[in-house]
Write a protein that holds these residues in place. Structure first.
Motif, mmCIF file in Angstrom:
data_model
loop_
_atom_site.group_PDB
_atom_site.id
_atom_site.type_symbol
_atom_site.label_atom_id
_atom_site.label_comp_id
_atom_site.label_asym_id
_atom_site.label_seq_id
_atom_site.Cartn_x
_atom_site.Cartn_y
_atom_site.Cartn_z
ATOM 1 N N TYR A 172 -14.000 16.907 4.391
ATOM 2 C CA TYR A 172 -14.899 16.907 3.243
ATOM 3 C C TYR A 172 -14.347 17.825 2.148
ATOM 4 N N GLY A 173 -14.052 17.235 0.990
ATOM 5 C CA GLY A 173 -13.499 17.999 -0.122
ATOM 6 C C GLY A 173 -11.986 18.087 -0.144
ATOM 7 N N TYR A 174 -11.315 17.487 0.847
ATOM 8 C CA TYR A 174 -9.853 17.605 0.945
ATOM 9 C C TYR A 174 -9.158 16.247 1.014
ATOM 10 N N LYS A 175 -9.892 15.163 0.894
ATOM 11 C CA LYS A 175 -9.262 13.844 1.054
ATOM 12 C C LYS A 175 -8.204 13.587 -0.011
ATOM 13 N N TRP A 176 -8.482 13.983 -1.244
ATOM 14 C CA TRP A 176 -7.501 13.754 -2.297
ATOM 15 C C TRP A 176 -6.225 14.543 -2.029
ATOM 16 N N GLN A 177 -6.346 15.772 -1.554
ATOM 17 C CA GLN A 177 -5.161 16.573 -1.251
ATOM 18 C C GLN A 177 -4.352 15.946 -0.114
ATOM 19 N N LEU A 178 -5.027 15.374 0.869
ATOM 20 C CA LEU A 178 -4.324 14.684 1.948
ATOM 21 C C LEU A 178 -3.625 13.431 1.426
ATOM 22 N N PHE A 179 -4.262 12.743 0.485
ATOM 23 C CA PHE A 179 -3.650 11.557 -0.120
ATOM 24 C C PHE A 179 -2.386 11.941 -0.883
ATOM 25 N N VAL A 180 -2.456 13.018 -1.663
ATOM 26 C CA VAL A 180 -1.283 13.489 -2.406
ATOM 27 C C VAL A 180 -0.183 13.931 -1.436
ATOM 28 N N LEU A 181 -0.580 14.533 -0.321
ATOM 29 C CA LEU A 181 0.411 14.929 0.686
ATOM 30 C C LEU A 181 1.171 13.711 1.196
ATOM 31 N N ASP A 182 0.477 12.637 1.471
ATOM 32 C CA ASP A 182 1.141 11.419 1.939
ATOM 33 C C ASP A 182 2.060 10.838 0.864
ATOM 34 N N LEU A 183 1.620 10.883 -0.388
ATOM 35 C CA LEU A 183 2.471 10.381 -1.483
ATOM 36 C C LEU A 183 3.765 11.180 -1.583
ATOM 37 N N SER A 184 3.716 12.452 -1.261
ATOM 38 C CA SER A 184 4.913 13.292 -1.368
ATOM 39 C C SER A 184 5.977 12.900 -0.346
ATOM 40 N N PHE A 185 5.587 12.179 0.702
ATOM 41 C CA PHE A 185 6.552 11.725 1.716
ATOM 42 C C PHE A 185 6.991 10.279 1.492
ATOM 43 N N LEU A 186 6.498 9.647 0.442
ATOM 44 C CA LEU A 186 6.741 8.221 0.248
ATOM 45 C C LEU A 186 8.227 7.910 0.127
ATOM 46 N N GLY A 187 8.969 8.737 -0.620
ATOM 47 C CA GLY A 187 10.403 8.503 -0.772
ATOM 48 C C GLY A 187 11.138 8.582 0.550
ATOM 49 N N TRP A 188 10.780 9.563 1.394
ATOM 50 C CA TRP A 188 11.412 9.688 2.706
ATOM 51 C C TRP A 188 11.102 8.474 3.583
ATOM 52 N N ILE A 189 9.879 7.952 3.471
ATOM 53 C CA ILE A 189 9.491 6.800 4.285
ATOM 54 C C ILE A 189 10.306 5.572 3.904
ATOM 55 N N PHE A 190 10.481 5.350 2.586
ATOM 56 C CA PHE A 190 11.295 4.222 2.139
ATOM 57 C C PHE A 190 12.740 4.389 2.596
ATOM 58 N N LEU A 191 13.247 5.600 2.505
ATOM 59 C CA LEU A 191 14.619 5.849 2.944
ATOM 60 C C LEU A 191 14.766 5.607 4.443
ATOM 61 N N SER A 192 13.716 5.862 5.194
ATOM 62 C CA SER A 192 13.753 5.639 6.638
ATOM 63 C C SER A 192 13.956 4.160 6.968
ATOM 64 N N PHE A 193 13.395 3.268 6.141
ATOM 65 C CA PHE A 193 13.580 1.835 6.367
ATOM 66 C C PHE A 193 15.055 1.439 6.254
ATOM 67 N N PHE A 194 15.767 2.059 5.324
ATOM 68 C CA PHE A 194 17.174 1.729 5.119
ATOM 69 C C PHE A 194 18.065 2.284 6.229
#
Length: 299
Positions: A172-194
């Motif tokens: 409660y009150g932290y969902k947006w921060q958790l969402f931003v945390l996941d976005l910060s790993f997005l580049g690494w996740i795409f690189l993992s596919f390659f």
């Protein structure tokens, strides 16, 4: 309140470097088991699959449709993956606490496999029902139940709905921060596919330990227990949190944002007169205690 995301990531990297049993070894073991289960699933489809002919450009192409045996195998593989993921989370929780977690920790989730699977089923149903309204409520529901598995792993006697409700209170009150945390790993996740998933050997424990750092700090900021036991924080009423008598029984190095896990558990002195537990790197107490805020706002 906010959680320092770069500091959380730094704490996760420090945990990875100082873990007594390398997280890369257990992550590699998880990747190997996952690939083996996927290969076995595909082999069984080739063995028991039902031939299906599709006409394409005047030619008939033969494909294999899953049989009832294949569906059973697919479900079993999915359940095994869920339990193994719980064991991996249990390993990362232990590393965060400064404990020595052996390789066999990956299979410790089977001791409470029934609860882990039931929790996954219940949360999936809840997310699906919310997603029927719109996509955004479904995404919010995913973050609402994010910490339910951690609650269950640290308190195996806890009920499924209790773990879910506690996660709702924690996020409660932290969902947006958790969402931003996941976005910060997005580049690494795409690189993992390659890299055909090989990067996950490093990325998996990095992401999970960072998530657990958020979990620890959010509980500390809300004044929740971090070592199991009774939780005295009350769920929000009428859309807002209810301040009350908090339980400060959290005595592991991770909750105080230590830059590296300690070799033994150290007991934190409970804050006095409503003071918040320190959140500085290295676990050093600030010169003046910070005042508690009770005006969390839901994201």
């Amino acid at each position: 309140m906010t959680v320092d995301r770069p500091l959380a990531k730094q704490a996760a990297r420090n945990c990875m470097r100082t873990a007594r049993v390398s997280p890369y070894q257990i992550s590699l073991l998880l990747v190997v088991i996952t690939i083996a289960m996927s290969a076995f699933e595909q082999f069984m489809i080739n063995l028991f699959g039902i031939p299906y002919y599709v006409e394409y450009g005047g030619y008939y192409i033969t494909t294999l449709m899953p049989s009832s045996i294949n569906w059973f195998i697919t479900i079993m593989v999915s359940l095994l993956s869920t339990v193994l993921s719980a064991g991996f989370a249990l390993y990362c929780l232990g590393v965060r606490r400064g404990k020595e977690m052996p390789m066999t920790t990956l299979f410790d989730g089977f001791s409470i496999a029934g609860k882990v699977i039931l929790l996954e089923i219940v949360t999936s149903i809840f997310v699906f029902l919310w997603a029927l309204l719109l996509v955004i409520p479904g995404i919010i529901a995913m973050y609402r139940y994010r910490f339910a598995l951690y609650n269950l792993l640290e308190n195996p006697d806890m009920g499924i709905l209790e773990a879910i409700n506690l996660s709702k209170a924690q996020t409660y009150g932290y969902k947006w921060q958790l969402f931003v945390l996941d976005l910060s790993f997005l580049g690494w996740i795409f690189l993992s596919f390659f890299t055909f998933g090989l990067l996950y050997i490093w990325l998996g424990p990095y992401m999970l330990l960072t998530d657990i750092a958020f979990y620890d700090t959010i509980r500390a900021q809300k004044g929740m227990s971090g070592s199991g036991g009774q939780q005295n924080w009350q769920p929000p009423h009428n859309g807002g949190p209810t301040p009350g008598q908090y339980d400060y029984d959290w005595n592991h190095s991770g909750s105080s944002w230590s830059s590296a896990p300690q070799n033994g558990a150290q007991t934190q002195t409970p804050p006095q007169n409503g003071a918040q537990t320190p959140q500085e790197p290295g676990g050093e107490a600030p010169s003046q205690p910070a005042e508690r805020r009770s005006d969390h706002q839901d994201s």
